[in-house]
Design an enzyme around this catalytic site. Sequence first.
Site, PDB file in Angstrom:
ATOM      1  CB  SER A 126       1.445   3.540  -4.470  1.00 27.89           C
ATOM      2  OG  SER A 126       2.090   3.093  -3.502  1.00 27.89           O
ATOM      3  CE  LYS A 164      -1.004   1.411  -1.858  1.00 27.57           C
ATOM      4  NZ  LYS A 164       0.300   0.918  -1.870  1.00 27.57           N
TER       5      LYS A 164
END
Length: 206
Positions: A126, A164
């Site tokens: 990701s 993230k």
Amino acid sequence: MKSIEVAKRIEKIAEEKGISGAELARRVGTDRSTITRYYKGTRKISMEELPKFAEVLEVDVIELLFGSEIKNISTISHEKIAIPVLGKIACGEPILAKENIESYIYKPVDSLPSGEIFALQAKGDSMEPTIPDGAIVLLRVQPEVENGEIAAVLVNGDEEATLKRIRKENGFIWLVPDNPKHQLKQITEDYPARIIGKAISYEKFL
């Protein structure tokens, strides 16, 4: 990075420290024949196994991957400290509680910023290409980061830490992957999350 090169570094460091193949196997929780296959190159050492070898040999994962090359990057102190690599977060426990620590890596004191430092191993793609799968990411414990910075964020009832990029927009906070194949998520009551640390460095091992 070839697995056999890493294995040869492990073998050399173990010999220098007087650790036999059998003793190394015992300490890392495997058998002597597996260590022999690593040394001969007939079996590959995975990225998941490296932190344990580094802990046993009291060296950094980076040193196992790159050997003396890493020492030429800068002149640093020889004093090293153990940095905890977190696994699954024990619900209700402090972030750096023993229950959360999976292994340790060792970094020179002079190469680190002030504050409490911990590490996570990136899992999944990701955050690629910035942070590849398997990379070790160093983070400083802090509850807030600036807009656009990468953070470790607790999700799933404070039991899982994810990496993230943080986006703050119009009073909302979004968890943004660098890989466009993945979807960003907004922190809401239905999807609660909290920042536990800021990424300060990450190594690409691919």
